[in-house]
Write a protein that holds these residues in place. Structure first.
Motif, PDB file in Angstrom:
ATOM      1  N   LYS A   1       3.074   1.414   3.323  1.00 36.21           N
ATOM      2  CA  LYS A   1       3.076   0.597   2.304  1.00 36.21           C
ATOM      3  C   LYS A   1       4.319  -0.108   2.127  1.00 36.21           C
ATOM      4  N   ASN A   2       5.499   0.632   2.180  1.00 33.00           N
ATOM      5  CA  ASN A   2       6.838   0.212   1.823  1.00 33.00           C
ATOM      6  C   ASN A   2       7.213  -0.795   3.015  1.00 33.00           C
ATOM      7  N   LEU A   3       6.747  -0.608   4.386  1.00 30.97           N
ATOM      8  CA  LEU A   3       7.045  -1.327   5.309  1.00 30.97           C
ATOM      9  C   LEU A   3       6.392  -2.672   5.458  1.00 30.97           C
ATOM     10  N   ARG A   4       4.869  -2.824   4.777  1.00 36.17           N
ATOM     11  CA  ARG A   4       4.225  -3.853   4.754  1.00 36.17           C
ATOM     12  C   ARG A   4       5.127  -4.588   3.540  1.00 36.17           C
TER      13      ARG A   4
ATOM     14  N   ASP B   1       5.713  -7.505  -7.303  1.00 32.20           N
ATOM     15  CA  ASP B   1       4.605  -7.740  -8.194  1.00 32.20           C
ATOM     16  C   ASP B   1       3.586  -8.618  -7.674  1.00 32.20           C
ATOM     17  N   GLU B   2       4.011  -9.726  -7.106  1.00 30.35           N
ATOM     18  CA  GLU B   2       3.084 -10.657  -6.162  1.00 30.35           C
ATOM     19  C   GLU B   2       2.557 -10.033  -5.075  1.00 30.35           C
ATOM     20  N   ILE B   3       3.051  -9.251  -4.208  1.00 34.60           N
ATOM     21  CA  ILE B   3       2.557  -8.609  -3.328  1.00 34.60           C
ATOM     22  C   ILE B   3       1.575  -7.676  -3.783  1.00 34.60           C
ATOM     23  N   GLN B   4       1.888  -6.926  -4.757  1.00 32.12           N
ATOM     24  CA  GLN B   4       0.999  -5.803  -5.051  1.00 32.12           C
ATOM     25  C   GLN B   4      -0.313  -6.405  -5.848  1.00 32.12           C
ATOM     26  N   GLN B   5      -0.416  -7.672  -6.376  1.00 33.17           N
ATOM     27  CA  GLN B   5      -1.324  -8.241  -6.850  1.00 33.17           C
ATOM     28  C   GLN B   5      -2.255  -8.683  -5.660  1.00 33.17           C
ATOM     29  N   ARG B   6      -1.637  -9.156  -4.390  1.00 33.44           N
ATOM     30  CA  ARG B   6      -2.480  -9.498  -3.517  1.00 33.44           C
ATOM     31  C   ARG B   6      -3.204  -8.430  -2.703  1.00 33.44           C
TER      32      ARG B   6
END
Length: 201
Positions: free
Chosen positions: A132-135, A148-153
């Motif tokens: 996940k951290n690499l992504r 935050d934006e990435i987590q929402q996606r």
């Protein structure tokens, strides 16, 4: 010919993996790219998207992607409605493309292959995973997005554990050379299966 679905969460590197299959002479269809093209080319889609999001969803004939994204990322119901507009058009476009191919198998790359049930139309499926951290790092570098934006996606996609239960092959993509070896291994197995199988999509 066999249709092999390829998917993975955002930032997993599924498009990079698709490129490795293409390097081996395998035709690759990128569903997300087709969807973007059709949103600009299809008057029918444009009218339906405007009905859903309002006139601000388009600037002339081109969709306002950031505006649309801002609406759907926090609204699963709205995202589902958008997908129901785009996915049938992509399916029709894919079938036309498929009719022009002549290889043992093709790759159908889609971000939410499992979530939509699209994998059921494929002979085999491949899941691309990465830590996940690499992504997140990849996406921050690519899109300049916040965590935050990435987590929402990410929240709009199934987690890898759930998807892995449905995948025929899993590629762990944290090292490109190792990923290429995994692609070669899968490619060889699919070729062998395809040449000996009577099940075609």
């Amino acid at each position: 010919m066999m249709v092999v679905g390829l998917t993975g969460g955002i930032g997993s590197g599924k498009t990079t993996v698709a490129g490795f299959f293409k390097d081996k002479g395998i035709p690759v269809y990128i569903a997300d790219d087709a969807g973007k093209r059709l949103m600009g080319d299809s008057e029918e889609i444009r009218e339906k998207v405007i009905d859903l999001f309002g006139e601000s969803a388009y600037n002339g004939s081109q969709p306002e992607r950031k505006y649309i994204a801002s609406k759907v990322f926090n609204d699963a119901e709205l995202l589902s409605k958008l997908n129901k507009i785009i996915h049938p058009a992509v399916e029709d476009d894919f079938q036309k493309w498929l009719g022009k191919q002549s290889s043992v198998y093709v790759i159908y790359e889609a971000a939410i292959l499992f979530e939509t049930g699209g994998y059921k139309k494929c002979d085999l499926s491949i899941l691309v995973t990465a830590p996940k951290n690499l992504r997140i790092q990849r996406l921050q570098k690519r899109d300049d997005s916040s965590r935050d934006e990435i987590q929402q996606r990410m929240n709009n996609q199934w987690d890898d554990e759930k998807k892995s239960e449905l995948a025929d092959f899993i590629i762990f993509n944290d090292d490109l050379e190792q990923t290429k070896l995994q692609v070669k291994h899968i490619h060889d197995k699919i070729l062998k299966a395809g040449k000996n199988s009577q099940k075609f999509c």
